[in-house]
Design an enzyme around this catalytic site. Structure first.
Site, short mmCIF file in Angstrom:
data_model
loop_
_atom_site.label_atom_id
_atom_site.label_comp_id
_atom_site.label_asym_id
_atom_site.label_seq_id
_atom_site.Cartn_x
_atom_site.Cartn_y
_atom_site.Cartn_z
N THR A 14 0.54 -1.19 0.08
CA THR A 14 -0.15 -0.47 0.16
C THR A 14 1.17 1.48 -0.04
O THR A 14 -0.05 2.30 -0.90
CB THR A 14 -0.86 -0.12 1.00
OG1 THR A 14 -1.27 -0.78 1.04
CG2 THR A 14 -1.41 1.30 1.97
N SER A 61 0.97 -7.15 -0.47
CA SER A 61 1.69 -8.77 -0.29
C SER A 61 0.83 -9.89 0.32
O SER A 61 1.74 -11.13 0.47
CB SER A 61 2.20 -7.93 0.96
OG SER A 61 1.48 -7.86 1.77
N THR A 94 1.04 -4.19 4.16
CA THR A 94 1.21 -4.22 5.61
C THR A 94 0.96 -6.02 5.70
O THR A 94 1.29 -6.39 7.05
CB THR A 94 0.25 -3.80 6.38
OG1 THR A 94 -0.79 -3.60 5.46
CG2 THR A 94 0.90 -2.08 6.40
N ASP A 95 0.42 -6.35 4.81
CA ASP A 95 -0.22 -8.16 5.15
C ASP A 95 0.18 -9.14 5.24
O ASP A 95 0.07 -10.00 6.27
CB ASP A 95 -1.25 -7.98 4.25
CG ASP A 95 -2.71 -7.20 3.54
OD1 ASP A 95 -2.91 -6.82 4.66
OD2 ASP A 95 -3.23 -7.33 3.03
C1 SIN Z 1 -0.69 -5.33 0.76
O1 SIN Z 1 0.24 -5.97 1.97
O2 SIN Z 1 0.18 -5.30 -0.25
C2 SIN Z 1 -1.26 -4.76 0.89
C3 SIN Z 1 -1.61 -4.48 1.92
C4 SIN Z 1 -0.26 -2.97 2.48
O3 SIN Z 1 -0.36 -2.77 2.80
O4 SIN Z 1 -1.90 -2.58 3.81
#
Ligand code: SIN
Length: 316
Positions: A14, A61, A94-95
């Site tokens: 993100t 991710s 984050t995922d």
């Molecule tokens: C991801 O994990 O690539 C998308 C979601 C995020 O980064 O919050």
């Protein structure tokens, strides 16, 4: 503050996301903005010393793959071996950040800092959180004595072992559970609350062997997570055994308890040679083993990290 080079490795997320409108924090496409562009857009990021930016991958991710992990670990090891490199920042979604952090700590066991950072809002947001997180991550990577894999988000620093994403929307989305954070970044200074992570004594000796195995591997050991819950059944385990699964992590209720129907199937799988591990689905605490336990516990690792640990053990 260390003025040696910091390497920033981009993998997407993100933090590199783009939305059609600046007021949209959720309807974006992740992994669109290149790492060079992200770095160039942050005033002051390079003030404390030189930076190198490299795009290792560009993905959401949730789609993280073994191939990207192997490539990332290779680049991390490559740059850590350069004497003029003080540390590495990995820009990540984050995922699955907690999984990549645990993987890198296990296979690289770095004596220098490897700092994962991220954002909950896309780069195009009216008030993006990525730039501050990247400034904080670089400050941590430059901190004298910093070492090991850590994650930096919303001003908190977490170890790879403890970090967990705990919120799907809020900017402060990560927690170290009952272990508490490693420290806080405050106006570019790190306030450390406990010791830097040490290389895992059990893992470090075979890290080289694992890296060699990762290099050549097209397919990593098949390890799955199954969850115990009300009405759980053994059919999922039987289906996975038919697929040749080599390891199973069961996300247990409470202190390592498993629904009797699922447990019977897991014991059958274990007897047939499948490695089975119990990890509690509770976000805090760990499974406390008892005499007579039939399935080993994950030594405090969450289900997703226990899966990585088991996969690496089967690979090593
Ligand atoms: C991801 O994990 O690539 C998308 C979601 C995020 O980064 O919050």
């Amino acid at each position: 503050m260390n003025r040696q080079t910091i390497v920033i490795l981009g993998t997407g997320g993100t933090i590199a996301g783009r939305a059609a409108s600046a007021s949209d924090n959720i309807g974006y496409t992740a992994a669109e903005v290149g790492i060079e562009q992200l770095v160039a857009a942050i005033p002051g990021l390079a003030d404390a010393g030189p930076l190198i930016a490299e795009q290792v991958a560009q993905l959401d991710s949730k789609d993280m793959s073994f191939a990207v992990w192997a490539k990332l670990a290779g680049r991390v090891n490559h740059f850590l071996a350069q004497p003029d490199v003080a540390g590495i920042v990995v820009v990540h979604g984050t995922d699955t950040l907690e999984e990549t952090a645990y993987f890198l700590q296990a296979v690289c066991s770095p004596a220098k800092p490897v700092v994962l950072t991220c954002a909950m809002r896309p780069a195009t947001a009216l008030v993006p959180d990525g730039p501050q997180n990247m400034l904080d991550a670089v400050a941590v990577a430059r901190h004298p004595g910093a070492k090991g894999v850590v994650a930096v988000c919303a001003g908190s620093v977490h170890t790879a072992r403890d970090v967990q994403k705990v919120h799907p929307y809020q900017v402060d989305a990560f927690s170290s559970g009952d272990a508490g954070p490693l420290g806080y970044v405050e106006e570019g200074s790190l306030r450390l609350l406990r010791n830097w992570p040490e290389a895992d004594a059990n893992r470090a000796p075979d890290a080289k062997k694992i890296m060699a195995a990762l290099d050549g591997a097209t397919d990593w050991p098949h390890v799955e997570i199954v969850m115990s819950h009300a009405g759980a059944r053994g059919a999922v385990v039987q289906a996975l055994m038919q697929q040749g699964v080599r390891g199973l992590v069961v996300a247990t209720t409470g202190n390592g308890t498993v629904h009797q129907a699922l447990e019977a199937a897991l014991l059958e799988a274990q007897a047939a040679g499948v490695s089975v591990v119990r990890a509690t689905r509770c976000p805090n605490g760990r499974v406390l083993p008892k005499p007579g336990d039939l399935i080993p516990d994950s030594q405090g690792l969450s289900p997703v990290k226990a899966r990585i640990d088991l996969m690496l053990r089967l690979l090593g």
